[in-house]
Design an enzyme around this catalytic site. Structure first.
Site, PDB file in Angstrom:
ATOM      1  CG  HIS A 120      -4.317 -30.716   9.769  1.00 49.65           C
ATOM      2  ND1 HIS A 120      -3.571 -31.457  10.597  1.00 49.65           N
ATOM      3  CD2 HIS A 120      -5.245 -31.878   9.258  1.00 49.65           C
ATOM      4  CE1 HIS A 120      -3.836 -32.772  10.661  1.00 49.65           C
ATOM      5  NE2 HIS A 120      -4.824 -32.923   9.926  1.00 49.65           N
ATOM      6  CG  ASP A 121      -3.668 -23.095   6.332  1.00 50.61           C
ATOM      7  OD1 ASP A 121      -3.475 -22.486   7.264  1.00 50.61           O
ATOM      8  OD2 ASP A 121      -4.125 -22.592   5.708  1.00 50.61           O
TER       9      ASP A 121
ATOM     10  CB  THR B  99      -9.112 -18.978   9.375  1.00 51.82           C
ATOM     11  OG1 THR B  99      -7.898 -19.614   8.849  1.00 51.82           O
ATOM     12  CG2 THR B  99      -8.921 -18.325  10.685  1.00 51.82           C
TER      13      THR B  99
END
Length: 591
Positions: A113-114, A175
């Site tokens: 999820h990052d 990102t």
């Protein structure tokens, strides 16, 4: 002197919309959207740009329609594949790993999820028709759980980075870097929404438990989610990512890193009382991002990748020096479609059927079936059953399920049921269909790209897949070239010393290599504006996930030093005082 690049990017429609002149003059801190990491390719890794690929997209029409089988007929239904592959016909079904803890699975979801999120189209897909926004999964008339179809919205598509409309490419809305954007956000609007500027200490906003005297921080309420909490006073938490409330372990980790940020920022504000709110926030964000990278490569990756794979792709970190800080401006760190849409979904095989919760002495509370935990905010507040501490400590003592094609029924029959006691969805089938939606090449083609021999028949897969599983694949697919990447990869026998097979190991190894050497702000780098001093870097190297838990959980008595592994005589529990702590005094006006 800054060099001016006057021309604009070729394809704003694909998120390629920034040039060097748009970048901040200082490179001490990352931009919030990931742009300007590479001064020559300022859009690489930026939020809102297309996913990259190992192999070209494979659509039957060259545009968007899912690929066909070897004889040009439709591929088997993903639901049919799921039912055949996940059948409980072997003793090893969901066998526990003897070494690793279920926390591996939870951290893996937090990690993905990052770095990756492909948003879906807005159409609700109210019927079972296929079009540019809907790609439903067909089900048989005698399906044991579903009727007609499993509805699925297609991922949003964008042109490729050179602005070619076909084939479709999918978007990574966040990102690609390991930068803790799931805590801080991927754009200025969300980042500012999360910040607490009132106290001037660089803090993130938080809330306290309603009707409680506890001073423990919880995530601020998410005003955009209205169907989350069972108790209307206990709303789902707002963070840098929209998936925070998917399951309580994920919410718990978000809460832990919120608390850790605020602890570090508060300490820095006391050490450097002249620092501005922005400086405190950015320095804390920089430190937390470095710690996250360290934990990922030193603790998480060894739980899934064998030592030879980690060495091959340069993923092992140094305990001293800066020899592992190589950066290449020619390496694109953007997330691979094969990674996010197939390989890193191996963790779905590790999902347990219930959430184990324990007290500080690791004595169990009543477990709760997974189907009742999706988007249920009340569980993290339930201190009578351990709350956040109970969830995370419970994962440290629960054996990790081995990676194979056997997924829990909680996610193949009851995934996010609506209503809570109603029908769910099938995650195995969704993973197959999502790969077709994204135009992923077949398992055989990706296997070849990873250095394994191209299979000409099913028996050629015996070098990586058990014979009994190959028989299952033969009963489903008409040709070896038809096998979907997720189905083939999840079936592979894990390599010695690792949790996954050779194809997924290859894809994941390549991805984490890109994330390391393609990241200008990698925490080990020296002689650049964003560098830590050597003394600061040594402090960061001391911090483990166990240390983070000691600093952020409410009532930790003893904890194993490596929380990714089960307690053992080699990983015996210690008190928090026995674990190295982060000495923030080294950030006392050190630059």
């Amino acid at each position: 002197m800054r060099i001016a690049y006057a021309f604009r990017p070729a394809c704003p429609a694909a998120g390629i919309n920034k040039v060097y002149n748009d970048c901040p003059p200082s490179k001490r801190y990352r931009t919030i959207d990931g742009s300007c990491n590479n001064e020559f390719k300022v859009n690489w890794g930026k939020a809102g740009t297309p996913l990259e690929r190992i192999r070209p997209a494979n659509y039957s029409d060259g545009r968007s329609l899912p690929r066909l089988s070897h004889n040009c007929s439709p591929l088997p239904s993903p639901r049919e594949i799921s039912l055949m592959m996940t059948a409980e016909d072997e003793v090893r079904y969901h066998m526990p790993d003897k070494d690793f803890a279920s926390f591996v699975m939870d951290f893996g979801q937090f990690l993905i999820h990052d770095i990756s999120h492909s948003p879906v189209e807005g159409d609700l897909c109210g019927n079972c028709s296929t079009n540019d926004t809907c790609l439903p999964i067909q089900v048989a008339d005698d399906d044991p759980s579903f009727s007609n179809c499993i509805r699925l919205r297609r991922s949003q598509h964008v042109p490729s980075k050179d602005c070619k409309e076909n084939p479709w490419q999918q978007l990574n809305s966040i990102t690609s870097f390991l930068d803790m954007s799931l805590v801080y956000g991927n754009n200025d609007v969300r980042a500012n929404q999360l910040r607490d500027i009132s106290q001037g200490k660089g803090l993130l906003k938080y809330t306290l438990k309603p009707n409680s005297s506890s001073t423990q921080m919880y995530l601020p309420n998410d005003p955009y989610i209205t169907n989350c909490a069972i108790d209307v006073k206990l709303k789902c938490g707002l963070s840098g990512d929209n998936r925070t409330s998917e399951q309580p372990g994920l919410t718990a980790l978000h809460t832990v890193f919120l608390r850790y940020h605020n602890q570090i920022a508060t300490s820095l504000s006391e050490i450097n009382q002249n620092w501005s709110n922005d400086r405190l926030y950015e320095e804390t964000r920089r430190i937390l991002g470095a710690i996250f990278q360290r934990i990922t490569y030193s603790e998480y990756l060894p739980a899934i990748l064998d030592a030879s794979t980690r060495r091959l792709y340069g993923l092992e970190l140094e305990d001293s020096g800066r020899n592992g800080a190589y950066y290449s401006p020619f390496v694109n760190p953007s997330v691979l479609n094969e990674f996010s849409s197939a390989a890193f979904r191996f963790g779905h095989s590790q999902v347990p059927s219930s959430v184990t919760r324990v007290n500080r002495y690791y004595e169990p509370y009543q477990p709760i079936l997974l189907r009742f935990t999706f988007h249920n905010a009340s569980i993290v507040y339930d201190e009578d059953n351990g709350g956040i501490d109970g969830i995370l400590l419970g994962q440290m003592v629960t054996p990790l399920s081995q990676t194979d094609e056997s997924l829990s029924e909680e996610i193949t029959e009851h995934l996010v049921p609506r209503p809570i006691d109603g029908p769910g969805r099938d995650l195995f089938a969704i993973n197959i269909q999502r790969g077709r939606d994204h135009g992923l090449a077949s398992y055989n083609k990706i296997r070849e790209a990873c250095g394994l021999k191209l299979a000409h028949n099913f028996d050629d897969l015996l070098d990586s897949i058990r014979s009994s599983t190959i028989e299952k694949l033969k009963s489903i697919y008409k040709h070896v070239d038809d096998i979907d990447l997720y189905a083939g990869g999840i079936c592979e026998t894990p390599v010695r010393g690792g949790s996954i097979g050779p194809t997924f190991s290859c894809i994941i190894g390549v991805q984490f290599q890109k994330l390391k050497i393609g990241d200008y702000f990698w925490h080990e780098r020296s002689n650049i504006q964003s560098s830590f001093t050597y003394e600061q870097l040594q402090e960061i190297r001391k911090v483990t996930m166990a240390r983070v838990f000691c600093d952020t959980l409410q009532d930790v008595w003893r904890i194993q030093p490596d929380v990714f592994r089960l307690p053992s005589y080699k990983n015996n529990r210690v008190t928090c005082d026995e674990l190295p702590n982060l000495n923030l005094n080294l950030w006392n006006e050190s630059f």
